[in-house]
Design an enzyme around this catalytic site. Sequence first.
Site, PDB file in Angstrom:
ATOM      1  N   GLY A 174       0.829  -1.200   0.000  1.00 33.43           N
ATOM      2  CA  GLY A 174       0.000   0.000   0.000  1.00 33.43           C
ATOM      3  C   GLY A 174       0.862   1.248   0.000  1.00 33.43           C
ATOM      4  O   GLY A 174       2.038   1.222  -0.374  1.00 33.43           O
ATOM      5  N   GLU A 207     -17.755  11.167  -0.031  1.00 33.62           N
ATOM      6  CA  GLU A 207     -17.414  11.196  -1.458  1.00 33.62           C
ATOM      7  C   GLU A 207     -18.263  10.215  -2.252  1.00 33.62           C
ATOM      8  O   GLU A 207     -18.677  10.502  -3.386  1.00 33.62           O
ATOM      9  CB  GLU A 207     -15.926  10.911  -1.618  1.00 33.62           C
ATOM     10  CG  GLU A 207     -15.070  12.060  -1.102  1.00 33.62           C
ATOM     11  CD  GLU A 207     -13.582  11.775  -1.061  1.00 33.62           C
ATOM     12  OE1 GLU A 207     -12.809  12.725  -0.804  1.00 33.62           O
ATOM     13  OE2 GLU A 207     -13.184  10.616  -1.277  1.00 33.62           O
TER      14      GLU A 207
END
Length: 463
Positions: A37, A194
């Site tokens: 990540g 979002e």
Amino acid sequence: MEDNHIHSISSKSTCKVTDDICLPDTNWPRLVIVGGGFAGLALVEKLKNKKVQVVLFDKNNFHQFQPLLYQVATSALEPDSIVFPFRKQFNGYKNVVFRLAEVEEIQPTSNIVRTNKGDVHYDYLVLATGTTTNFFGMDNVADNSLGMKDIRDSLNIRHMMLQNLEQAAITCDDEERDTLTNFVIVGGGPAGVEMAGALAEFCKYILPKDYPEYPSTIMNIYLIEARGELLSSMSDKASSKTLKYLEDLNVNVLLNESVSNYDGSKVITNRDNIIMAKNLIWTAGVKGQFPKGIDKKYVVRGNRIKTNPFLMVEDYKNIFAIGDIAAVITEKTPKGHPQVAQTAIQQGKYLGTSILNIIKNKPIKPFEYHDKGSLATVGKRKAVADLGKFRFGGYFAWLLWSIVHLMSISGFRNRLMVGFNWAVSYFTYEKSNRLIIRNFNKPSESKSTINSQPAVKKITIND
């Protein structure tokens, strides 16, 4: 130059006696990183072409840009726009090795990591495994809803949404149509906000064109937040602006309310309200995920690994944790650092420098987090920003959000693709092709016990 010493890692693949997975022969210390990540990738970048063998293990062969998963879920971007292959990323990194495997256990006493493909010996180990969706023990919710933690989740959400919209066009049952076209997002953090904004714009601009069979008003979007405000990690100004932006987009925001059960069609809240919806997206919490082998006494709230200020797992001199999985518990940070990308990137870069100093027997400094601010977008031309003492929203915040995210994506081609899609969407409100490539099947509803709940009042879904 460092490159003059790269010959210390030969191209010949050899194994130590304790290794099952062959790696290039080297005389340098071996650093094994678990997880590619933001934190793991930042560490690799810091150590590229240095005098240490870096071995990255990940269950995927790509890095994914998680802040834009919601845009893949709502057909604004294609999945290959926000993923980038590790092997392409590491092209030219002569001391970096990638292996596609899932680490299942670590053995600190023998310095071995056990994977589903075999064992590997390490000199230094870094856990950067990130988090997974936390349903807080609610099995019915976990079985019947979708999280949004990786690219597969995003594609599942996309296919679920499109399949339900198609079924809504087929059915003659008004109640079933309403249930198929109602969307519930749980969690009022950046991901939930979002996602709600993107779904609202899909409803406003795409639904009337693709599904003229019924009005766009049939698609109801609910955002449920257990606290009394949205974006609780940001300023009050950002929270209030976000609420107004979402309400302007006709999102039904339910504050001080939480989901207590869900059977795939019926959402029940802690206030005994019911929302009939076939689409529930869970962004309300995360918990750490890491392989077995770390003493449980070093695991703290949120299933995170407690580290010292040098990011070392306590009582382990050669095991580190970085990113969302790490909890640096100090007087300044009693709950650890925020689980956001900028924390992970800063820790990865810091640890790269520290590892090199440790190898050279040089002193290391404790990690210090520098908050560069927070951004969140609520649809096109609307965003909020907390940058130091500055708190603002609107078009400029959205433009800043767009630039920051675009420049953070791995690979020039990916940046070009995302930038082009955003430009087209900006002028036309068009999204990428809304294709159902594979069928998405929800888990069986037979496990649910929700029907045994007492009678409850029902939220009006077409208000």
